[in-house]
Scaffold this active site. Structure first.
Site, mmCIF file in Angstrom:
data_model
loop_
_atom_site.group_PDB
_atom_site.id
_atom_site.type_symbol
_atom_site.label_atom_id
_atom_site.label_comp_id
_atom_site.label_asym_id
_atom_site.label_seq_id
_atom_site.Cartn_x
_atom_site.Cartn_y
_atom_site.Cartn_z
ATOM 1 N N CYS A 111 23.437 -17.066 29.262
ATOM 2 C CA CYS A 111 22.294 -17.147 28.554
ATOM 3 C C CYS A 111 22.091 -16.098 27.638
ATOM 4 O O CYS A 111 21.017 -16.216 26.845
ATOM 5 C CB CYS A 111 21.240 -17.471 29.577
ATOM 6 S SG CYS A 111 21.841 -18.903 30.488
ATOM 7 N N HIS A 249 14.754 -16.257 26.665
ATOM 8 C CA HIS A 249 15.528 -17.188 27.083
ATOM 9 C C HIS A 249 14.493 -17.784 28.394
ATOM 10 O O HIS A 249 13.844 -17.328 29.025
ATOM 11 C CB HIS A 249 16.739 -16.494 27.740
ATOM 12 C CG HIS A 249 17.373 -17.650 28.652
ATOM 13 N ND1 HIS A 249 17.879 -18.725 28.130
ATOM 14 C CD2 HIS A 249 17.680 -17.371 29.841
ATOM 15 C CE1 HIS A 249 18.384 -19.513 29.229
ATOM 16 N NE2 HIS A 249 18.318 -18.716 30.278
ATOM 17 N N ASN A 279 16.521 -25.547 30.160
ATOM 18 C CA ASN A 279 17.449 -24.248 29.906
ATOM 19 C C ASN A 279 18.459 -24.553 29.239
ATOM 20 O O ASN A 279 19.742 -25.274 29.630
ATOM 21 C CB ASN A 279 17.728 -23.852 31.476
ATOM 22 C CG ASN A 279 18.651 -22.429 31.368
ATOM 23 O OD1 ASN A 279 19.139 -22.158 30.383
ATOM 24 N ND2 ASN A 279 18.833 -21.816 32.469
#
Ligand code: UT7
Length: 322
Positions: A111, A249, A279
């Site tokens: 990520c 993020h 996500n």
């Protein structure tokens, strides 16, 4: 010479999967998911692979930057869900964009990937005198999610975001901060191929799905974001008050609520869209940046801080002037 974002683009698969839809095949409900994560829906690919969505996002970014594939010197794709081990997603993108003059490769920092890819491109552009680069965060996480595991399948979504980097005399990337903590890597994994050769001593069974210790990652994320924000501002003449937006993020809105409280910041300083996309790993930061661009939220001279964390475990931040 500075390196700035000269064009941004994104692409989301068409299929919207709501929490209610997921509760048809695992024991969960919209209320739990919204309350514990902030996610209401996500986009899921019905078969478009990572390179295909990366290409769509890139075409928008190139158009907005006013350049063509052949003008690119460099393509970096941050992804943990490539189409195949080889060629890289970046090479598949290169082929489709006719970017025959570029060097292309993928990086895997989960990520945090987009932030790492930005600094990799920034440094390479300066050291090798490149004019134009394409940096992409693209994921089809739905391929690697265990759709029978309610603790993870509710979290993730598919999508791609792309940024064209160009030279600028005055502004652009001011500083980056990159860190990993490999010793904590076991708390967030996706297994790969197993040994199964005539020489294998003991065959093992690896799960090729996301496995996560949610609480451990949550704890890590809250401190990692704060460390990355502090780290990227250190030794610059920019302070937290000078930052117009923090583009984080997004894994769980509670992580960002906690960080905002800890840093005494208004949560509105963070740009949030995970209610709609979940996500999306390395795509989350450029997807958010693209939305901000489309809403005319990014103005010349704004100081923007990108911050990310995830598998590795990894974290990092980019400070830039738009
Ligand atoms: O980008 C990658 C980085 N990833 C992250 O940052 C994720 C960080 N972690 C998180 O966001 C949270 O830990 C989760 C959202 C994954 C989980 O939230 P939590 O508040 O930590 O829940 P938990 O795992 O402690 O589970 C609490 C309860 C459990 O039930 P019992 O044992 O208390 O009876 C779970 O079985 O919630 C249950 N549960 C669910 N219930 C309904 C877990 N998942 C679900 C679900 N629906 N989908």
């Amino acid at each position: 010479m500075n390196i700035k974002i000269g064009g941004i683009g994104a692409y989301l698969p068409k299929l919207v999967v709501t929490n209610d839809r997921i509760s048809e095949f695992v024991t969960t409900n919209d209320e739990w998911i919204v309350e514990r994560t902030g996610i209401k829906e996500r986009r899921i690919s019905e078969g478009e692979n990572t390179s295909q969505i990366a290409i769509k996002a890139s075409s928008v970014a190139l158009k907005r930057a006013g350049i063509k594939g052949e003008d690119l010197d460099l393509i970096i794709v941050a992804t943990i869900t490539p189409d195949m081990f080889m060629p890289s997603v970046a090479c598949l993108v290169q082929k489709e964009l006719n970017a025959d003059n570029a060097a292309a490769f993928d990086i895997n920092v989960a990520c945090s990937g987009f932030v790492y890819a930005l600094e990799t491109a920034n440094s390479l552009m300066k050291s090798l005198n490149y004019k134009n680069a394409l940096v992409i965060g693209a994921e089809t996480l739905s391929k690697v999610v265990d759709w029978t595991d309610r603790s993870t399948c509710i979290l993730f979504g598919d999508g791609a975001g792309a940024a064209v980097l160009v030279n600028d005399e005055k502004k652009g990337i001011i500083n980056s901060y990159l860190k990993t903590e490999g010793k904590k890597g076991d708390s967030l994994t996706i297994g790969a191929l197993e040994f199964n050769t005539p020489f294998t001593k003991e065959k093992s069974e690896t799960k090729q799905y996301v496995e996560m210790n949610g609480r451990e990652v949550f704890k890590f994320a809250t401190s990692a974001i704060i460390k990355a924000i502090d780290g990227v501002l250190e030794n610059t003449d920019v302070s937290l008050e000078d930052i117009k937006y923090i583009v984080p993020h997004q894994a769980n809105v509670r992580i960002l609520d906690y960080v905002a409280r800890k840093l005494n910041l208004d949560i509105n300083k963070f740009y949030l869209n995970l209610d709609k996309v979940g996500n999306t790993s390395s795509a989350s930061v450029p997807l958010a940046l693209n939305e901000m661009y489309e809403k005319n939220m990014l103005n010349d001279g704004d100081k923007i801080l990108l911050v990310a964390f995830g598998g590795g475990l990894s974290y990092g931040a980019t400070l830039l002037e738009w």
